[in-house]
Design a protein around this motif. Sequence first.
Motif, PDB file in Angstrom:
ATOM      1  N   UNK A   1       0.668  -1.180   0.056  1.00 61.46           N
ATOM      2  CA  UNK A   1      -0.025   0.058   0.009  1.00 61.46           C
ATOM      3  C   UNK A   1       1.083   1.252   0.059  1.00 61.46           C
ATOM      4  N   UNK A   2       2.187   1.190  -0.107  1.00 64.98           N
ATOM      5  CA  UNK A   2       3.009   2.249  -0.004  1.00 64.98           C
ATOM      6  C   UNK A   2       3.161   2.722  -1.413  1.00 64.98           C
ATOM      7  N   UNK A   3       2.626   4.226  -1.607  1.00 61.03           N
ATOM      8  CA  UNK A   3       2.573   4.836  -2.785  1.00 61.03           C
ATOM      9  C   UNK A   3       4.300   4.675  -3.432  1.00 61.03           C
ATOM     10  N   UNK A   4       5.098   5.328  -2.589  1.00 59.28           N
ATOM     11  CA  UNK A   4       6.537   5.599  -3.249  1.00 59.28           C
ATOM     12  C   UNK A   4       6.956   4.211  -4.016  1.00 59.28           C
ATOM     13  N   UNK A   5       6.813   3.160  -3.415  1.00 56.15           N
ATOM     14  CA  UNK A   5       7.259   2.067  -4.136  1.00 56.15           C
ATOM     15  C   UNK A   5       6.593   1.999  -5.690  1.00 56.15           C
ATOM     16  N   UNK A   6       5.230   2.003  -5.586  1.00 58.64           N
ATOM     17  CA  UNK A   6       4.511   1.989  -6.999  1.00 58.64           C
ATOM     18  C   UNK A   6       5.162   3.242  -8.035  1.00 58.64           C
ATOM     19  N   UNK A   7       5.450   4.435  -7.336  1.00 59.05           N
ATOM     20  CA  UNK A   7       5.957   5.482  -8.020  1.00 59.05           C
ATOM     21  C   UNK A   7       7.423   4.802  -8.814  1.00 59.05           C
ATOM     22  N   UNK A   8       8.232   4.401  -7.772  1.00 57.89           N
ATOM     23  CA  UNK A   8       9.480   3.908  -8.339  1.00 57.89           C
ATOM     24  C   UNK A   8       9.447   2.972  -9.550  1.00 57.89           C
ATOM     25  N   UNK A   9       8.448   2.236  -9.203  1.00 58.70           N
ATOM     26  CA  UNK A   9       8.147   1.239 -10.285  1.00 58.70           C
ATOM     27  C   UNK A   9       7.706   1.807 -11.915  1.00 58.70           C
ATOM     28  N   UNK A  10       6.831   2.746 -11.493  1.00 57.55           N
ATOM     29  CA  UNK A  10       6.390   3.331 -12.661  1.00 57.55           C
ATOM     30  C   UNK A  10       7.215   3.941 -13.344  1.00 57.55           C
ATOM     31  N   UNK A  11       8.029   4.619 -12.621  1.00 58.50           N
ATOM     32  CA  UNK A  11       9.386   5.555 -13.267  1.00 58.50           C
ATOM     33  C   UNK A  11      10.079   4.503 -14.083  1.00 58.50           C
ATOM     34  N   UNK A  12      10.605   3.534 -13.481  1.00 53.67           N
ATOM     35  CA  UNK A  12      11.403   2.512 -14.000  1.00 53.67           C
ATOM     36  C   UNK A  12      10.827   1.979 -15.453  1.00 53.67           C
ATOM     37  N   UNK A  13       9.614   1.345 -15.120  1.00 47.37           N
ATOM     38  CA  UNK A  13       8.966   1.033 -16.357  1.00 47.37           C
ATOM     39  C   UNK A  13       8.655   1.960 -17.521  1.00 47.37           C
ATOM     40  N   UNK A  14       8.527   3.261 -17.219  1.00 49.10           N
ATOM     41  CA  UNK A  14       8.411   4.254 -18.137  1.00 49.10           C
ATOM     42  C   UNK A  14       9.808   4.529 -19.066  1.00 49.10           C
ATOM     43  N   UNK A  15      10.951   4.665 -18.150  1.00 52.18           N
ATOM     44  CA  UNK A  15      12.141   4.780 -18.792  1.00 52.18           C
ATOM     45  C   UNK A  15      12.529   3.474 -19.550  1.00 52.18           C
ATOM     46  N   UNK A  16      11.869   2.377 -19.293  1.00 45.59           N
ATOM     47  CA  UNK A  16      12.057   1.096 -20.190  1.00 45.59           C
ATOM     48  C   UNK A  16      11.242   1.084 -21.396  1.00 45.59           C
TER      49      UNK A  16
ATOM     50  N   UNK B   1       3.745   0.948 -16.956  1.00 45.97           N
ATOM     51  CA  UNK B   1       4.098   2.068 -16.147  1.00 45.97           C
ATOM     52  C   UNK B   1       2.645   2.882 -15.661  1.00 45.97           C
ATOM     53  N   UNK B   2       1.751   3.034 -16.404  1.00 48.30           N
ATOM     54  CA  UNK B   2       0.639   3.777 -16.444  1.00 48.30           C
ATOM     55  C   UNK B   2      -0.385   2.940 -15.268  1.00 48.30           C
ATOM     56  N   UNK B   3      -0.204   1.494 -15.501  1.00 45.47           N
ATOM     57  CA  UNK B   3      -0.776   0.639 -14.429  1.00 45.47           C
ATOM     58  C   UNK B   3      -0.166   0.938 -12.964  1.00 45.47           C
ATOM     59  N   UNK B   4       1.239   0.780 -13.072  1.00 44.27           N
ATOM     60  CA  UNK B   4       1.803   1.126 -11.722  1.00 44.27           C
ATOM     61  C   UNK B   4       1.509   2.271 -11.076  1.00 44.27           C
ATOM     62  N   UNK B   5       1.334   3.424 -11.973  1.00 45.18           N
ATOM     63  CA  UNK B   5       0.873   4.842 -11.275  1.00 45.18           C
ATOM     64  C   UNK B   5      -0.320   4.814 -10.838  1.00 45.18           C
TER      65      UNK B   5
END
Length: 117
Positions: free
Chosen positions: A90-105, A111-115
């Motif tokens: 439930x920690x938002x920051x983890x999902x933000x980091x995931x979205x950022x990495x996916x977006x860069x890839x 990434x959209x789903x992660x956000x």
Amino acid sequence: KRPLSLALRRPALPHDTTSMSEQAERYKSQGNAALQAKMFSDAVDLYTKAIALDPNSAVYFSNRSAAYAALERWREALDDAVEACSLKPDWVKGHLRRGAALGAMRKHEEARKAYLR
């Protein structure tokens, strides 16, 4: 003769009063300073040491993900973000980091789903 129970005891630890979690927090703080100073490889190393002492901390994985992202090591950044999310769903920051990495890839839909989590 010493009683068997005494013979089987672990040897006394050195007089170091620093617990593993306190040492892990020190490594995290040093990693934060390295990240701020743009010493990204050093930050990765320090967060790795913190993780070795406390592998259940989502914060340590999230911070190392940020350091990997700064180095543009997106696969490692994603792996650590995923681990942070699994440790603290439930920690938002983890999902933000995931979205950022996916977006860069260039995995934009993931990434959209992660956000959106």
